[in-house]
Write a protein that holds these residues in place. Sequence first.
Motif, PDB file in Angstrom:
ATOM      1  N   PHE A  68       0.816  -1.221   0.000  1.00 51.35           N
ATOM      2  CA  PHE A  68       0.000   0.000   0.000  1.00 51.35           C
ATOM      3  C   PHE A  68       0.850   1.271   0.000  1.00 51.35           C
ATOM      4  O   PHE A  68       0.332   2.348  -0.240  1.00 51.35           O
ATOM      5  CB  PHE A  68      -0.942   0.030   1.201  1.00 51.35           C
ATOM      6  CG  PHE A  68      -2.058  -0.970   1.139  1.00 51.35           C
ATOM      7  CD1 PHE A  68      -2.611  -1.373  -0.052  1.00 51.35           C
ATOM      8  CD2 PHE A  68      -2.567  -1.498   2.313  1.00 51.35           C
ATOM      9  CE1 PHE A  68      -3.653  -2.286  -0.095  1.00 51.35           C
ATOM     10  CE2 PHE A  68      -3.620  -2.407   2.293  1.00 51.35           C
ATOM     11  CZ  PHE A  68      -4.157  -2.805   1.079  1.00 51.35           C
ATOM     12  N   SER A  69       2.141   1.160   0.278  1.00 51.70           N
ATOM     13  CA  SER A  69       2.989   2.350   0.229  1.00 51.70           C
ATOM     14  C   SER A  69       3.606   2.556  -1.158  1.00 51.70           C
ATOM     15  O   SER A  69       4.444   3.430  -1.348  1.00 51.70           O
ATOM     16  CB  SER A  69       4.081   2.283   1.300  1.00 51.70           C
ATOM     17  OG  SER A  69       4.942   1.193   1.063  1.00 51.70           O
ATOM     18  N   ASP A  70       3.148   1.759  -2.129  1.00 53.02           N
ATOM     19  CA  ASP A  70       3.595   1.888  -3.516  1.00 53.02           C
ATOM     20  C   ASP A  70       2.403   1.562  -4.426  1.00 53.02           C
ATOM     21  O   ASP A  70       2.339   0.494  -5.023  1.00 53.02           O
ATOM     22  CB  ASP A  70       4.767   0.949  -3.785  1.00 53.02           C
ATOM     23  CG  ASP A  70       5.369   1.135  -5.174  1.00 53.02           C
ATOM     24  OD1 ASP A  70       5.179   2.215  -5.774  1.00 53.02           O
ATOM     25  OD2 ASP A  70       6.024   0.196  -5.652  1.00 53.02           O
ATOM     26  N   LEU A  71       1.475   2.494  -4.503  1.00 52.02           N
ATOM     27  CA  LEU A  71       0.222   2.265  -5.235  1.00 52.02           C
ATOM     28  C   LEU A  71       0.424   2.414  -6.747  1.00 52.02           C
ATOM     29  O   LEU A  71       1.175   3.287  -7.184  1.00 52.02           O
ATOM     30  CB  LEU A  71      -0.854   3.246  -4.753  1.00 52.02           C
ATOM     31  CG  LEU A  71      -1.263   3.080  -3.285  1.00 52.02           C
ATOM     32  CD1 LEU A  71      -2.123   4.257  -2.832  1.00 52.02           C
ATOM     33  CD2 LEU A  71      -2.001   1.762  -3.089  1.00 52.02           C
ATOM     34  N   PRO A  72      -0.262   1.590  -7.532  1.00 50.10           N
ATOM     35  CA  PRO A  72      -0.093   1.612  -8.988  1.00 50.10           C
ATOM     36  C   PRO A  72      -0.947   2.680  -9.679  1.00 50.10           C
ATOM     37  O   PRO A  72      -1.635   2.404 -10.677  1.00 50.10           O
ATOM     38  CB  PRO A  72      -0.530   0.203  -9.400  1.00 50.10           C
ATOM     39  CG  PRO A  72      -1.598  -0.141  -8.411  1.00 50.10           C
ATOM     40  CD  PRO A  72      -1.125   0.485  -7.106  1.00 50.10           C
TER      41      PRO A  72
END
Length: 171
Positions: A68-72
């Motif tokens: 969730f700390s690298d959302l697409p």
Amino acid sequence: MVRKELYRGSDVVGWLLSEWRTRAVLPYVAGRLMDLACGDNRLVRKYGSGVGVDIVPYRNVDTLCPDFSDLPFGDHEFDTVTIVAALNYFDDPTAVLREVGRVMRPDGTLLVTFLNQNVSKLWHRIKERDITPRPAFSEAELAGCVQSAGLRIVRTRKFMFGVNVIYFIRK
């Protein structure tokens, strides 16, 4: 009315509480919605559009995301982001909030719900007795995470007889 075929063998009380949280948050959703840690994606379905994101392939999830700390998603894509009854499950909530700030429009709103800290501790001891209870956030801890992520709490609203709170968070 609970449809038996959907909830046979599952947690009816949890489902009812989830419905209550969804009804409490829904009036504050506007524009393009992303529901983070969406579970069965109930909020997006009731709103009628948006993207439900989760790390677990629950039924009806729109986007699976391992972190969730690298959302697409690109910068500033969402008017409203919701994290309903889930932020205290994240390994690094500040990093997640920072990433939400990136994908949220400059005038967007993040809606986060939490149980009262004492109620949360009790609920997790009862409900999840086979695992270590999740840490519950105090209001000060949440405010610290929000501030560290470059965001700010602008308003709160209690619901569920005052034991649950919606935090309205902006850039």
